[in-house]
Design a protein around this motif. Structure first.
Motif, mmCIF file in Angstrom:
data_model
loop_
_atom_site.group_PDB
_atom_site.id
_atom_site.type_symbol
_atom_site.label_atom_id
_atom_site.label_comp_id
_atom_site.label_asym_id
_atom_site.label_seq_id
_atom_site.Cartn_x
_atom_site.Cartn_y
_atom_site.Cartn_z
ATOM 1 N N ASN A 111 0.853 -1.185 0.000
ATOM 2 C CA ASN A 111 0.000 0.000 0.000
ATOM 3 C C ASN A 111 0.890 1.237 0.000
ATOM 4 O OD1 ASN A 111 -2.342 1.583 0.195
ATOM 5 N ND2 ASN A 111 -2.492 1.341 2.426
ATOM 6 N N PRO A 112 1.578 1.511 -1.094
ATOM 7 C CA PRO A 112 2.659 2.505 -1.100
ATOM 8 C C PRO A 112 2.273 3.912 -0.660
ATOM 9 C CG PRO A 112 2.695 1.190 -3.104
ATOM 10 C CD PRO A 112 1.424 0.848 -2.407
ATOM 11 N N GLU A 113 1.049 4.329 -0.946
ATOM 12 C CA GLU A 113 0.673 5.721 -0.680
ATOM 13 C C GLU A 113 0.084 5.965 0.718
ATOM 14 O OE1 GLU A 113 1.646 7.853 -2.634
ATOM 15 O OE2 GLU A 113 1.532 7.195 -4.708
ATOM 16 N N PHE A 114 -0.618 4.973 1.258
ATOM 17 C CA PHE A 114 -1.410 5.218 2.466
ATOM 18 C C PHE A 114 -1.049 4.296 3.627
ATOM 19 C CE2 PHE A 114 -4.211 5.796 -1.366
ATOM 20 C CZ PHE A 114 -4.080 7.179 -1.431
ATOM 21 N N TYR A 115 0.037 3.563 3.514
ATOM 22 C CA TYR A 115 0.374 2.530 4.506
ATOM 23 C C TYR A 115 0.579 3.094 5.910
ATOM 24 C CZ TYR A 115 5.268 4.029 4.362
ATOM 25 O OH TYR A 115 6.423 4.757 4.459
ATOM 26 N N ASN A 116 1.066 4.335 6.022
ATOM 27 C CA ASN A 116 1.352 4.888 7.353
ATOM 28 C C ASN A 116 0.328 5.933 7.802
ATOM 29 O OD1 ASN A 116 2.105 6.942 5.633
ATOM 30 N ND2 ASN A 116 4.063 7.362 6.639
ATOM 31 N N TRP A 117 -0.804 5.998 7.087
ATOM 32 C CA TRP A 117 -1.901 6.853 7.514
ATOM 33 C C TRP A 117 -2.651 6.194 8.676
ATOM 34 C CZ3 TRP A 117 -5.242 9.780 3.435
ATOM 35 C CH2 TRP A 117 -4.407 10.474 2.539
ATOM 36 N N ASN A 118 -3.457 6.971 9.380
ATOM 37 C CA ASN A 118 -4.477 6.397 10.251
ATOM 38 C C ASN A 118 -5.501 5.732 9.336
ATOM 39 O OD1 ASN A 118 -4.046 7.583 13.168
ATOM 40 N ND2 ASN A 118 -3.634 9.256 11.726
ATOM 41 N N ARG A 119 -5.664 4.439 9.489
ATOM 42 C CA ARG A 119 -6.588 3.694 8.620
ATOM 43 C C ARG A 119 -7.698 3.103 9.479
ATOM 44 N NH1 ARG A 119 -3.418 0.155 8.244
ATOM 45 N NH2 ARG A 119 -1.803 1.330 9.344
ATOM 46 N N VAL A 120 -8.916 3.448 9.121
ATOM 47 C CA VAL A 120 -10.081 3.077 9.922
ATOM 48 C C VAL A 120 -11.064 2.310 9.044
ATOM 49 C CG1 VAL A 120 -11.990 3.935 11.337
ATOM 50 C CG2 VAL A 120 -9.819 5.213 11.258
ATOM 51 N N LYS A 357 -1.624 0.274 -18.203
ATOM 52 C CA LYS A 357 -0.471 -0.218 -17.444
ATOM 53 C C LYS A 357 -0.395 0.389 -16.043
ATOM 54 C CE LYS A 357 2.271 -1.136 -21.603
ATOM 55 N NZ LYS A 357 3.557 -0.905 -22.315
ATOM 56 N N THR A 358 -1.504 0.888 -15.562
ATOM 57 C CA THR A 358 -1.553 1.507 -14.238
ATOM 58 C C THR A 358 -2.498 0.719 -13.346
ATOM 59 O OG1 THR A 358 -1.200 3.691 -15.224
ATOM 60 C CG2 THR A 358 -2.049 3.631 -12.978
ATOM 61 N N ARG A 359 -1.999 0.312 -12.179
ATOM 62 C CA ARG A 359 -2.819 -0.425 -11.235
ATOM 63 C C ARG A 359 -3.623 0.533 -10.365
ATOM 64 N NH1 ARG A 359 1.218 -3.119 -13.043
ATOM 65 N NH2 ARG A 359 1.062 -5.371 -13.341
ATOM 66 N N ILE A 360 -4.638 -0.020 -9.697
ATOM 67 C CA ILE A 360 -5.573 0.821 -8.960
ATOM 68 C C ILE A 360 -4.860 1.686 -7.932
ATOM 69 C CG2 ILE A 360 -7.582 0.830 -7.427
ATOM 70 C CD1 ILE A 360 -8.478 -1.793 -8.767
ATOM 71 N N ALA A 361 -3.962 1.089 -7.146
ATOM 72 C CA ALA A 361 -3.298 1.831 -6.075
ATOM 73 C C ALA A 361 -2.538 3.038 -6.612
ATOM 74 C CB ALA A 361 -2.349 0.909 -5.314
ATOM 75 N N LYS A 362 -1.864 2.869 -7.734
ATOM 76 C CA LYS A 362 -1.102 3.983 -8.304
ATOM 77 C C LYS A 362 -2.037 5.047 -8.867
ATOM 78 C CE LYS A 362 2.741 5.219 -11.317
ATOM 79 N NZ LYS A 362 2.110 6.451 -11.800
ATOM 80 N N ALA A 363 -3.118 4.611 -9.529
ATOM 81 C CA ALA A 363 -4.076 5.574 -10.083
ATOM 82 C C ALA A 363 -4.666 6.440 -8.969
ATOM 83 C CB ALA A 363 -5.180 4.839 -10.832
ATOM 84 N N VAL A 364 -5.028 5.811 -7.857
ATOM 85 C CA VAL A 364 -5.616 6.550 -6.738
ATOM 86 C C VAL A 364 -4.584 7.478 -6.102
ATOM 87 C CG1 VAL A 364 -6.638 6.319 -4.438
ATOM 88 C CG2 VAL A 364 -7.373 4.802 -6.283
ATOM 89 N N GLY A 365 -3.366 6.992 -5.915
ATOM 90 C CA GLY A 365 -2.319 7.823 -5.322
ATOM 91 C C GLY A 365 -1.996 9.036 -6.172
ATOM 92 N N ASP A 366 -1.861 8.825 -7.480
ATOM 93 C CA ASP A 366 -1.572 9.945 -8.382
ATOM 94 C C ASP A 366 -2.691 10.982 -8.352
ATOM 95 O OD1 ASP A 366 0.837 8.863 -9.128
ATOM 96 O OD2 ASP A 366 0.113 8.045 -11.030
ATOM 97 N N TRP A 367 -3.941 10.492 -8.272
ATOM 98 C CA TRP A 367 -5.096 11.393 -8.226
ATOM 99 C C TRP A 367 -5.146 12.148 -6.905
ATOM 100 C CZ3 TRP A 367 -9.126 10.208 -4.689
ATOM 101 C CH2 TRP A 367 -10.236 11.059 -4.743
ATOM 102 N N PHE A 368 -4.959 11.452 -5.796
ATOM 103 C CA PHE A 368 -5.072 12.141 -4.509
ATOM 104 C C PHE A 368 -4.019 13.236 -4.371
ATOM 105 C CE2 PHE A 368 -4.175 13.023 -0.104
ATOM 106 C CZ PHE A 368 -5.447 13.288 0.372
ATOM 107 N N TYR A 369 -2.802 12.937 -4.754
ATOM 108 C CA TYR A 369 -1.721 13.906 -4.591
ATOM 109 C C TYR A 369 -1.580 14.852 -5.784
ATOM 110 C CZ TYR A 369 -0.251 11.476 -0.382
ATOM 111 O OH TYR A 369 -0.205 10.933 0.888
#
Length: 400
Positions: A111-120, A357-369
């Motif tokens: 979970n490269p983008e959100f691994y160290n966030w508070n996750r609920v 060639k973009t996986r979901i996690a990367k697409a979401v991370g690129d969009w959020f940031y």
């Protein structure tokens, strides 16, 4: 042993350590919101709401990912009574620990983008996507239709535990939770301080209003019953309910355009739950002609595949009704799947589904940031070789 080293960090993460065993994960304990009971913010059976929270650390200590659990709805007293005695209606029936994977994983490898966030992970025990609020309680059933109160009580508890200091925040959810993440998107942002970067993510929550294979308006009738049973109308978007019947405002295609907070929609165009329960529900298929097809897309007859292609076309028309927005993200793949953020196999692994060639996690991370916008709709089935199509057994359990 010599390994290739890639210049892009995402490629390195995909190569190293992404064969994750289901047993090798994080389990997070449950938190009961006991003070919610006094506010009447309770599950169907009157028990307190609950959530699982894994604290953020390092650079993510003031970032929050609030993920809403899915699990369908109950549309009348009989269905809600059945639900009341399960984990989807009572916190007394909930597991005390839940595995966190995919978007909830606590390791950069998964979970490269959100691994160290508070996750609920907010547990779902009201059956209305957190929209119901019936003041009266029938003593004969002891059913509490209080989803909207549950939503607010849980948010208040999280704010008191540090979310009021959030610098970044995402409201996400899967299935009925994915619908709830749309319905509550703007109110989530309103709870957080000005200056917080807030966005919403709906995974498999874009349910569409379409007739079933018998020609009946099954899902429209069902949602009408949900809204009536839980008295949800007052908690749906006023800008929508002022112009159409409240039940229609349970469908994203009629109200998502009015959401002001940036929204990312992840959905399979052949959503397996929608195919099984909206396009070909049991009532529309009394002879079971669709059974083999619904549980494994490879078993579909040519005529059934044509019906599913028509469903995809209607899904895309419904999706495009919400209009274009530079702040909106879309990952619409052609997989036969439902919920793709919670499962590691879909979210971020070497063989996860990909668009461009973009996986979901990367697409979401690129969009959020705000690195790269992502609004991609896949070609029709079976064009995407990266798809992980879900298969169900005769008991409707998910298999692979």
């Amino acid at each position: 042993m010599i390994y290739a080293r890639f210049s892009h960090p995402w490629l390195n993460l995909l190569v190293f350590g992404l064969v994750l065993l289901k047993t090798d994960g994080l389990y997070v304990g449950i938190t009961y919101v006991q003070n919610a009971v006094a506010k009447g913010a309770v599950c169907l059976d009157g028990s307190p709401p609950a959530y699982h929270w894994d604290r953020g650390f390092g650079s993510g200590i003031n970032s929050w990912l609030v993920h809403l659990e899915g699990g369908g709805w109950c549309n009348n007293v009989t269905a809600c009574l059945e639900r009341k005695n399960t984990h989807l209606g009572s916190s007394k029936k909930m597991a005390e620990q839940l595995p966190f994977s995919g978007i909830l994983c606590n390791r950069p490898q998964c979970n490269p983008e959100f691994y160290n966030w508070n996750r609920v992970k907010v547990r779902y025990c009201d059956g209305s996507s957190f929209t119901g609020d019936v003041a009266a309680i029938n003593p004969a059933t002891n059913l509490h239709f209080r989803g909207a109160r549950v939503w607010l009580a849980v948010m208040e508890d999280l704010l008191a535990k540090g979310m009021r200091n959030a610098e970044n925040a995402i409201l996400s959810g899967c299935s009925a939770g994915g619908l709830a993440s749309i319905l509550h998107c703007d109110s989530f942002q309103a709870l957080l301080p000005l200056g917080t970067k807030v966005k919403c993510l709906s995974d498999a929550g874009y349910f569409i209003n379409v007739k079933d294979v018998s020609g009946a308006s099954h899902i429209e009738s069902y949602f009408s019953q949900v809204v009536a049973t839980h008295e949800s109308a007052k908690n749906l978007l006023p800008s929508c309910t002022s112009t159409m019947r409240p039940a229609m405002c349970f469908f994203p295609q009629y109200m998502a355009q009015q959401i002001q907070t940036p929204l990312f929609i992840i959905n399979a165009a052949y959503d397996s739950w929608q195919i099984r329960n909206i396009l070909a529900p049991a009532d529309a298929d009394p002879h079971g002609i669709w059974e083999d097809c619904k549980y494994d897309i490879k078993n579909c007859l040519p005529s059934q595949l044509m019906a599913m292609q028509a469903f995809r076309s209607q899904f895309l028309i419904s999706l495009l009704r919400i209009g274009k927005s530079s702040s909106r993200g879309m990952f619409i793949d052609s997989c036969y799947a439902h919920c793709q953020t919670e499962m590691q196999e879909f979210w971020f692994m070497a063989k996860s589904p990909a668009l461009n060639k973009t996986r979901i996690a990367k697409a979401v991370g690129d969009w959020f940031y705000d690195r790269t916008p992502f609004q991609t709709i896949d070609c029709p089935y079976p064009c995407n070789p990266t798809c992980r199509n879900q298969i169900y057994d005769s008991e409707h359990n998910l298999q692979y």
